[in-house]
Design a protein around this motif. Structure first.
Motif, PDB file in Angstrom:
ATOM      1  N   ALA A   1       1.091  -1.270  -0.198  1.00 50.76           N
ATOM      2  CA  ALA A   1      -0.121   0.060   0.095  1.00 50.76           C
ATOM      3  C   ALA A   1       0.722   1.285   0.046  1.00 50.76           C
ATOM      4  N   SER A   2       1.938   1.071   0.769  1.00 47.76           N
ATOM      5  CA  SER A   2       2.657   2.210   0.733  1.00 47.76           C
ATOM      6  C   SER A   2       3.710   2.433  -0.611  1.00 47.76           C
ATOM      7  N   ALA A   3       3.711   1.543  -1.492  1.00 45.93           N
ATOM      8  CA  ALA A   3       4.548   1.471  -2.247  1.00 45.93           C
ATOM      9  C   ALA A   3       4.089   2.345  -3.668  1.00 45.93           C
ATOM     10  N   ALA A   4       2.849   2.703  -3.527  1.00 48.17           N
ATOM     11  CA  ALA A   4       2.417   3.410  -4.812  1.00 48.17           C
ATOM     12  C   ALA A   4       1.311   4.191  -4.403  1.00 48.17           C
ATOM     13  N   ASP A   5       0.746   5.214  -5.306  1.00 49.23           N
ATOM     14  CA  ASP A   5      -0.530   6.105  -5.025  1.00 49.23           C
ATOM     15  C   ASP A   5      -1.721   5.274  -5.162  1.00 49.23           C
ATOM     16  N   ASN A   6      -2.264   5.001  -3.624  1.00 55.81           N
ATOM     17  CA  ASN A   6      -3.488   4.325  -3.623  1.00 55.81           C
ATOM     18  C   ASN A   6      -4.831   5.122  -3.700  1.00 55.81           C
ATOM     19  N   GLY A   7      -4.593   6.311  -4.345  1.00 53.02           N
ATOM     20  CA  GLY A   7      -5.951   7.174  -4.139  1.00 53.02           C
ATOM     21  C   GLY A   7      -7.210   6.717  -4.700  1.00 53.02           C
ATOM     22  N   GLN A   8      -7.130   5.578  -5.889  1.00 48.12           N
ATOM     23  CA  GLN A   8      -8.141   5.225  -6.619  1.00 48.12           C
ATOM     24  C   GLN A   8      -9.048   4.669  -5.556  1.00 48.12           C
ATOM     25  N   PRO A   9     -10.397   4.998  -5.722  1.00 42.83           N
ATOM     26  CA  PRO A   9     -11.544   4.274  -4.826  1.00 42.83           C
ATOM     27  C   PRO A   9     -11.928   2.880  -5.167  1.00 42.83           C
ATOM     28  N   ILE A  10     -11.943   2.152  -4.086  1.00 44.27           N
ATOM     29  CA  ILE A  10     -12.444   0.833  -4.169  1.00 44.27           C
ATOM     30  C   ILE A  10     -13.489   0.342  -3.587  1.00 44.27           C
ATOM     31  N   THR A  11     -14.333  -0.538  -4.051  1.00 46.42           N
ATOM     32  CA  THR A  11     -15.378  -1.151  -3.309  1.00 46.42           C
ATOM     33  C   THR A  11     -15.463  -2.562  -3.242  1.00 46.42           C
ATOM     34  N   GLY A  12     -16.287  -3.200  -2.250  1.00 45.19           N
ATOM     35  CA  GLY A  12     -16.578  -4.463  -2.414  1.00 45.19           C
ATOM     36  C   GLY A  12     -15.304  -5.337  -1.895  1.00 45.19           C
ATOM     37  N   PHE A  13     -14.476  -4.697  -0.899  1.00 49.69           N
ATOM     38  CA  PHE A  13     -13.012  -5.221  -0.408  1.00 49.69           C
ATOM     39  C   PHE A  13     -13.478  -6.684   0.264  1.00 49.69           C
ATOM     40  N   GLU A  14     -12.765  -7.636  -0.016  1.00 47.36           N
ATOM     41  CA  GLU A  14     -12.725  -9.083   0.846  1.00 47.36           C
ATOM     42  C   GLU A  14     -11.415  -9.448   1.125  1.00 47.36           C
ATOM     43  N   ASN A  15     -11.445  -9.723   2.508  1.00 46.28           N
ATOM     44  CA  ASN A  15     -10.029 -10.164   2.916  1.00 46.28           C
ATOM     45  C   ASN A  15     -10.156 -11.772   2.873  1.00 46.28           C
ATOM     46  N   HIS A  16      -8.949 -12.656   2.206  1.00 45.65           N
ATOM     47  CA  HIS A  16      -8.990 -13.708   2.153  1.00 45.65           C
ATOM     48  C   HIS A  16      -7.754 -14.223   3.211  1.00 45.65           C
ATOM     49  N   PRO A  17      -8.003 -14.549   4.496  1.00 44.08           N
ATOM     50  CA  PRO A  17      -6.936 -14.935   5.395  1.00 44.08           C
ATOM     51  C   PRO A  17      -5.952 -15.857   4.956  1.00 44.08           C
ATOM     52  N   GLY A  18      -4.705 -15.686   4.983  1.00 46.34           N
ATOM     53  CA  GLY A  18      -3.901 -16.667   4.510  1.00 46.34           C
ATOM     54  C   GLY A  18      -3.582 -16.795   2.850  1.00 46.34           C
ATOM     55  N   THR A  19      -4.378 -15.925   2.132  1.00 43.17           N
ATOM     56  CA  THR A  19      -4.372 -15.979   0.844  1.00 43.17           C
ATOM     57  C   THR A  19      -4.307 -14.798   0.091  1.00 43.17           C
ATOM     58  N   GLY A  20      -5.075 -13.669   0.590  1.00 42.79           N
ATOM     59  CA  GLY A  20      -4.787 -12.490  -0.117  1.00 42.79           C
ATOM     60  C   GLY A  20      -6.063 -11.469   0.022  1.00 42.79           C
TER      61      GLY A  20
END
Length: 709
Positions: free
Chosen positions: A457-476
């Motif tokens: 997240a800190s490696a590039a500009d992440n100003g783009q809006p996102i929706t539908g975020f899903e966390n998959h523990p252990g996978t991504g």
């Protein structure tokens, strides 16, 4: 009952026998647990019960025949008192008159009695028993304690010279030689040597005093009022303007600036700070205005703890010094016996009494063990002081001896040779736009709390809006960015992984690094390489240690491939992976069982067992306090090359100590027989004794010029 440690400044010490006498006197005070006296610094450190009053400790030192006072601060220490300088000047003038009256025939006069000789006797008495009264006073006090020191030898030699001459003069012994000038000049030479020695010894403590004077005297509160730093409390808020020193340890609550902390770490590059960052008292605010909230005050600040550790290291004895102390304990009595034996031997051989007396006095003067007493404490004092300027804090003199004997250095990995912070190293995108894909991945990971996710997240500009975020523990993680489903994580998160992408990921993993895939619509398009970046100073540090003839080992709980990749990049000889805190300590014990002398370099709570197990534990000062407590040496910066500096400085200090002892023993071994044989006149013997001490002082002060390895 509660314990405390008291510090006294002791005046009047002349050799290591004085140290032993003062320590015995302090140990005799009820409630004193331990007393240590440093001849070079003139400080006594006493561990005692709270019930023991400072006045009792001072009384014990005074009863032993020495002066004692309480220090007013860390900068208080050896100084050349004006009265002492005046006493030297007066003694030199009168001593010169005595020498002229007794050695220049044209100045002799007779008023019906040997007037010029009697005038010389009176003037010499003023020097021997006036300017040199301190020698006689301390010798008498030591006699009452059934001990003998350099003062005993000087008092015996100079008093004997004056008394013998007076008896010869009064009894009108025809050919009897007069030694008034001998006693007077010996006192002048020894006072001059003491003056030069104390000036040099004061220079040996410059490093510690330089730290002490860094503390700002006042602090400006938020309301604009100035208050003494001593009145600050934890939670107090104060303002630091550009160019000012920070009053005490704290945390920035407002403002941003660059802060110069070179006085603690030795690093010349200022550190950028902002709200939430910790700052150290006495560091300099280079630019910008800061509002700081105090977190530590007074004796609890980092600077105060450093000064205590340095002072403690200068007070602790090395093993070689304890041996020298045992020798010094019998050296002075043996010298007295040799002097008496010389007198008797010369008389028994039928030699004139004046020549027998001359040889005996020369033995007393030349045998003074000043150089022996200064050999270790002065070198340790200068060496540890120079170390503090370089950001190296050594807990005790014995650590210098042990560090010199090292043959293996073991490094912890995470937080020691690495920055303990995951970072994006590179992105490979076969057939795609790496920057665009990295930006998409950064947008998805902006919601992540995982260390790898935060690195992306800190490696590039992440100003783009996102929706539908899903966390998959252990996978991504998966989210919609600009109308496309973006996936960031392991292979299992994707339905399709092209061969080029899979091959790139395999190469990253073969190097022991973390491979994170990123793609749209379930197709992996790029590989992001994430790793705990090595410190820039780590490879040069390993190279410097190897140049010192040391083997290197890397211990880590990481996967073997990742650990070996780091070891290869560092140039480390041996890598041991997959070990926990207990396993690290066990590995060090195994190396020690092979006969190796091991140093462990670590940074963090899980390193404490290994730091304690090692022959020398070296803690990186940016780590946990418990690591520093378990360590013998603390490096106050994150610069690993300072580890090599610490070992090189220890070796140089011990070489200096050995050189000092070689000179001290060679001097006495050669000078005493020459005095017994009558080759050395008493005045020459006094000059040789003073020169021996000044050689040791000068040799030790060379450590102030130690440069980084």
């Amino acid at each position: 009952m509660a314990m405390r440690r008291a510090t006294l400044l002791v005046d009047g010490m002349t050799c290591s026998s004085c140290v032993a006498q003062i320590e015995r006197s302090l140990a005799g005070v009820e409630g004193v647990i331990e007393a240590r006296v440093n001849y070079a610094s003139g400080r006594a450190s006493v561990a005692c019960r709270d019930s023991v009053d400072d006045a009792e400790l001072q009384g014990a030192v005074i009863a032993a025949g020495y002066g004692a006072r309480l220090p007013e601060g860390f900068s208080d220490g050896h100084s050349v008192e004006p009265t002492r300088v005046h006493r030297l000047i007066v003694a030199a003038v009168i001593g010169a008159l005595v020498a002229l009256l007794t050695m220049v025939d044209a100045l002799a006069f007779d008023l019906g009695f040997q007037a010029s000789d009697w005038l010389a006797a009176v003037l010499a008495a003023g020097v021997v028993f006036g300017s040199g009264w301190g020698f006689h006073q301390r010798a008498w006090a030591q006699l009452k304690h059934r001990t003998a020191t350099m003062d005993t030898l000087v008092a015996l030699g100079t008093a004997a010279a004056w008394i013998w001459s007076t008896v010869v003069l009064a009894a009108q012994i025809g050919d009897g030689h007069l030694y008034f000038e001998t006693g007077a000049v010996i006192v002048v030479l020894i006072l001059l040597g003491r003056y030069l020695e104390e000036r040099a010894r004061r220079r040996s403590g410059d490093a510690l005093r330089a730290l002490a004077v860094l503390v700002a005297p006042v602090a400006r509160l938020e309301d604009g009022s100035d208050v003494p730093v001593a009145s600050l409390q934890v939670g107090s808020r104060f303002v630091v303007r550009p160019g000012e020193r920070i009053a005490t340890d704290g945390v920035v609550v407002d403002g941003a600036s660059a802060v110069d902390i070179s006085m603690v770490t030795g690093e010349p590059v200022p550190e950028e700070v902002g709200p939430g960052d910790a700052v150290l008292g006495a560091s300099v605010n280079a630019n910008g205005s800061l509002v700081v909230e105090a977190t530590s005050v007074g004796a609890d600040t980092v600077l105060a703890r450093i000064m205590r550790l340095v002072e403690q290291a200068q007070t602790n004895r090395t093993r070689i010094q304890r041996l020298a102390d045992r020798i010094s304990a019998v050296f002075v009595p043996v010298a007295v016996v040799i002097a008496v034996g010389t007198l008797i031997g010369w008389l028994a051989a039928g030699q004139p009494a004046s020549e027998a007396f001359t040889a005996a006095v020369a033995v007393l003067i030349v045998a003074c063990p000043c150089a022996l007493g200064l050999a270790t404490p002065l070198a340790v004092m200068v060496g540890t002081g120079r170390g503090s300027q370089l950001g190296i804090i050594v807990k005790g003199g014995e650590m210098l001896e042990d560090t010199r004997q090292l043959d293996t250095v073991v490094f912890d990995k995470t937080g020691t040779v690495t920055e303990a912070r995951m970072e994006v190293v590179e992105i490979v995108a076969p057939g795609g736009d790496p920057d665009a894909l990295l930006a998409l991945a950064a947008a998805v990971e902006s919601r992540s709390e995982h260390p790898i996710g935060r690195a992306i997240a800190s490696a590039a500009d992440n100003g783009q809006p996102i929706t539908g975020f899903e966390n998959h523990p252990g996978t991504g993680a998966v989210a919609t960015v600009d109308g496309s489903e973006v996936r960031v994580g392991k292979r299992a998160l994707f339905h399709q992984v092209p061969e080029a992408v899979d091959g790139a990921a395999a190469e990253v993993e073969a190097m022991g690094r973390v491979a994170v895939l990123v793609g749209r619509d379930s197709v992996a398009e790029a590989v992001i390489t994430v790793d705990d970046r090595l410190r820039a100073t780590a490879p040069p540090a390993v190279a410097a240690l190897k140049s010192l003839g040391l083997d290197t080992v890397l211990l880590t709980g990481d996967h073997p491939r990742r650990a070996q990749a780091a070891g290869d990049e560092l140039g480390i000889d041996r890598v041991v992976a997959g070990v926990g805190p207990d396993g690290k300590a066990a590995e060090i014990a195994r190396l020690q069982a092979e006969g190796r002398r091991v140093a462990m370099v670590g940074d963090g709570i899980n390193d404490a067992p290994a730091l304690s197990q090692a022959d020398i534990g070296i803690a990186i000062g940016t780590g946990a306090d418990v690591a520093a407590e378990a360590a013998d040496i603390t490096i106050m910066s994150s610069d690993l090359s300072v580890v090599a500096d610490a070992i090189a400085l220890s070796r140089r200090t011990m070489n200096t100590i050995r050189g000092n002892y070689f000179w001290a023993f060679v001097y006495n071994t050669a000078a005493i027989p020459l005095a017994v044989a009558g080759v050395l006149e008493p005045i020459v013997a006094a000059a040789a004794m003073v020169g021996s001490s000044l050689f040791v002082v000068t040799n030790s002060l060379r450590l102030r010029r130690f440069n980084r390895a």
